[in-house]
Design a protein around this motif. Structure first.
Motif, PDB file in Angstrom:
ATOM      1  N   PHE A  54      -7.692   0.195   1.294  1.00 26.18           N
ATOM      2  CA  PHE A  54      -7.623  -1.263   1.138  1.00 26.18           C
ATOM      3  C   PHE A  54      -7.032  -1.907   2.387  1.00 26.18           C
ATOM      4  O   PHE A  54      -7.471  -2.966   2.823  1.00 26.18           O
ATOM      5  CB  PHE A  54      -6.781  -1.625  -0.078  1.00 26.18           C
ATOM      6  CG  PHE A  54      -7.450  -1.360  -1.398  1.00 26.18           C
ATOM      7  CD1 PHE A  54      -7.972  -2.403  -2.148  1.00 26.18           C
ATOM      8  CD2 PHE A  54      -7.568  -0.073  -1.898  1.00 26.18           C
ATOM      9  CE1 PHE A  54      -8.594  -2.171  -3.367  1.00 26.18           C
ATOM     10  CE2 PHE A  54      -8.190   0.175  -3.119  1.00 26.18           C
ATOM     11  CZ  PHE A  54      -8.707  -0.875  -3.851  1.00 26.18           C
ATOM     12  N   CYS A 173      -2.649  -1.321  -4.244  1.00 29.10           N
ATOM     13  CA  CYS A 173      -3.835  -1.209  -3.394  1.00 29.10           C
ATOM     14  C   CYS A 173      -4.297  -2.587  -2.940  1.00 29.10           C
ATOM     15  O   CYS A 173      -4.587  -2.804  -1.758  1.00 29.10           O
ATOM     16  CB  CYS A 173      -4.957  -0.500  -4.155  1.00 29.10           C
ATOM     17  SG  CYS A 173      -4.722   1.291  -4.321  1.00 29.10           S
ATOM     18  N   HIS A 174      -4.354  -3.534  -3.872  1.00 25.08           N
ATOM     19  CA  HIS A 174      -4.781  -4.875  -3.499  1.00 25.08           C
ATOM     20  C   HIS A 174      -3.728  -5.579  -2.637  1.00 25.08           C
ATOM     21  O   HIS A 174      -4.073  -6.406  -1.782  1.00 25.08           O
ATOM     22  CB  HIS A 174      -5.090  -5.690  -4.758  1.00 25.08           C
ATOM     23  CG  HIS A 174      -6.420  -5.345  -5.360  1.00 25.08           C
ATOM     24  ND1 HIS A 174      -7.537  -6.131  -5.196  1.00 25.08           N
ATOM     25  CD2 HIS A 174      -6.828  -4.282  -6.105  1.00 25.08           C
ATOM     26  CE1 HIS A 174      -8.571  -5.577  -5.817  1.00 25.08           C
ATOM     27  NE2 HIS A 174      -8.160  -4.459  -6.386  1.00 25.08           N
ATOM     28  N   TRP A 177      -4.416  -4.646   0.896  1.00 23.16           N
ATOM     29  CA  TRP A 177      -5.467  -5.466   1.523  1.00 23.16           C
ATOM     30  C   TRP A 177      -4.848  -6.714   2.145  1.00 23.16           C
ATOM     31  O   TRP A 177      -5.146  -7.059   3.303  1.00 23.16           O
ATOM     32  CB  TRP A 177      -6.507  -5.869   0.479  1.00 23.16           C
ATOM     33  CG  TRP A 177      -7.772  -6.438   1.044  1.00 23.16           C
ATOM     34  CD1 TRP A 177      -8.963  -5.820   1.186  1.00 23.16           C
ATOM     35  CD2 TRP A 177      -7.968  -7.784   1.544  1.00 23.16           C
ATOM     36  NE1 TRP A 177      -9.891  -6.671   1.746  1.00 23.16           N
ATOM     37  CE2 TRP A 177      -9.301  -7.883   1.980  1.00 23.16           C
ATOM     38  CE3 TRP A 177      -7.143  -8.897   1.670  1.00 23.16           C
ATOM     39  CZ2 TRP A 177      -9.837  -9.049   2.527  1.00 23.16           C
ATOM     40  CZ3 TRP A 177      -7.665 -10.065   2.229  1.00 23.16           C
ATOM     41  CH2 TRP A 177      -8.994 -10.124   2.635  1.00 23.16           C
TER      42      TRP A 177
END
Length: 434
Positions: A54, A173-174, A177
């Motif tokens: 990510f 994970c996001h 990003w």
């Protein structure tokens, strides 16, 4: 008390039946290292590998966006031509997502994520090599195709990691990003200030990020973690175009689209709202999205702990309610400070919603598994990211931005009312194992 037969010591070179895949003891461990410490360390590495994918997408995509003005000048593009070119990678990514489900089902998410994780940052060089708008369009098609494949495979791999280690990881994970996007913005600004050409910028960044991807890719789970062929024998897996379009996926896709429409509305229109509706200066107007992004990233960093403690439905209700309150603050704000605070509150509330829905889709998938469902869900969700800014602009032209944001309150409320459907995000095993 004697141990059950299925918990006896495995044969030499085997794996205990209750040990998740991909946690073999690393070579060179000191003698006497407790097995649980080795497993814990390996599990930590696989979670970091999932987050790194990510991070790589965030760095790569933001690096492209920060160089858009440079590419516009270099190719002497009009505003209309640039607008068309900016749609190209999004459309090609959506096309690639239709193929990603079958590829992940056949080969596993890790091999696809490893290859595309190296290819995506290197594909930035193609943008710099383009000598005319046609070549730039071709380079953007390639960039978008790789991005679409990586987007589905990295989310599928995050689902596999959650199943393997019975731990929530999707929110972090996001968050990775977002952190990657912020890193790329800083590095891109420094590169522009230093006078680096897009070629020098993309070449150095692409090589460095590709090498980082090669290293972290080694820590990913084995392909067998979510390769469908490993469970159904060696017959070939084919995902047809109609596969995965279940009513459940359509519902989640609509929910995800609403969230990304709202995120896009904040990203593209918060500055305009503060400038034109609340009288902020240009510098102050940028603070709405800045605080939104910071609060969203912070919320995602703690989101996995909250998910494990309270469960997905309760977290969706509370965080969705927070987002509703923030949006209401924006709509009813008498001045600049309250509006900026409202955008920050919206960031906190929205932070966990999309990761939780991703988990709900992946853990509730049947048949060909998470990859096919995630591919269809991602297509619907990211369509909202494409259409959102345009729709908001059209409505704002007729009723104003404040009324348009008020209309988004209704859509967000519908997402909150469907919170119960996200209960599958609390699963830590595939439907076949449940």
């Amino acid at each position: 008390m004697t141990a059950p037969e299925n918990m006896t010591e495995p044969a030499s070179g085997g794996r205990p039946p209750n040990e998740p895949p991909g946690v073999d003891s690393p070579a060179g461990e000191p003698p006497g290292t407790p097995p649980e410490a080795v497993v814990s360390r390996a599990a930590g590495l696989t979670r970091l590998a999932a987050m790194s994918a990510f991070l790589i997408v965030g760095i790569s995509y933001a690096s492209f966006l920060i160089r858009v003005p440079s590419l516009k000048v270099e190719h002497d593009l009009s505003a209309g031509q640039l607008g068309l070119l900016l749609v190209v990678p999004s459309v090609s990514a959506l096309i690639a997502m239709q193929l990603a489900g079958g590829l992940v089902a056949r080969y596993g998410s890790a091999p696809i994520a490893r290859v595309t994780g190296v290819a995506l940052p290197l594909s930035l060089v193609g943008l710099a090599l383009a000598s005319d708008p046609i070549q730039l369009a071709v380079a953007l098609v390639i960039f978008g195709l790789i991005d679409g494949l990586l987007d589905v495979s990295m989310n599928a791999h995050a689902i596999a990691v959650e199943r393997a280690h019975k731990r929530s990881v999707m929110n972090r994970c996001h968050a990775a990003w977002s952190i990657g996007a912020m890193i790329a913005s800083v590095l891109g600004g420094l590169a522009i200030q230093a006078g680096l050409t897009p070629m020098s910028h993309f070449l150095w960044l692409g090589v460095a990020v590709a090498l980082f991807s090669l290293v972290t890719g080694l820590w990913m789970l084995p392909a067998s973690a979510d390769r469908h062929a490993s469970r159904e024998g060696e017959k070939k897996v084919r995902v047809k175009w109609r596969d995965g379009w279940t009513p459940r996926v359509l519902m989640f896709g609509a929910m995800g689209a609403v969230i990304l429409i709202l995120e896009g509305a904040v990203g593209n229109w918060s500055g305009v709202f503060l400038l034109e509706d609340r009288g902020a200066t240009l510098a102050v107007a940028s603070l709405g999205y800045t605080f939104f992004n910071l609060c969203q990233t912070a919320g995602r960093l703690v989101g996995d702990r909250l998910h494990e403690r309270y469960g997905a439905p309760a977290l969706v209700r509370v965080s969705g309610g927070i987002a509703l309150c923030g949006l209401l603050m924006v709509v009813l704000s008498p001045g600049i400070v309250v509006a900026i605070a409202g955008f920050a509150v919206v960031g906190i509330g929205l932070s966990v919603l999309l990761p939780l829905i991703f988990s709900a889709v992946g853990h509730g998938a049947e048949g060909l598994g998470a990859a096919a469902a995630l591919a269809r869900f991602t297509t619907l969700t990211y369509s909202g990211l494409l259409l959102g800014p345009v729709l908001v602009g059209w409505f704002a032209e007729f009723v104003g931005l404040a009324a348009t944001f008020a209309g988004l309150l209704v859509l967000l409320a519908l997402v909150v009312l469907n919170a119960r459907s996200t209960g599958t995000a609390d699963r830590r095993e595939s439907p076949q194992e449940a």
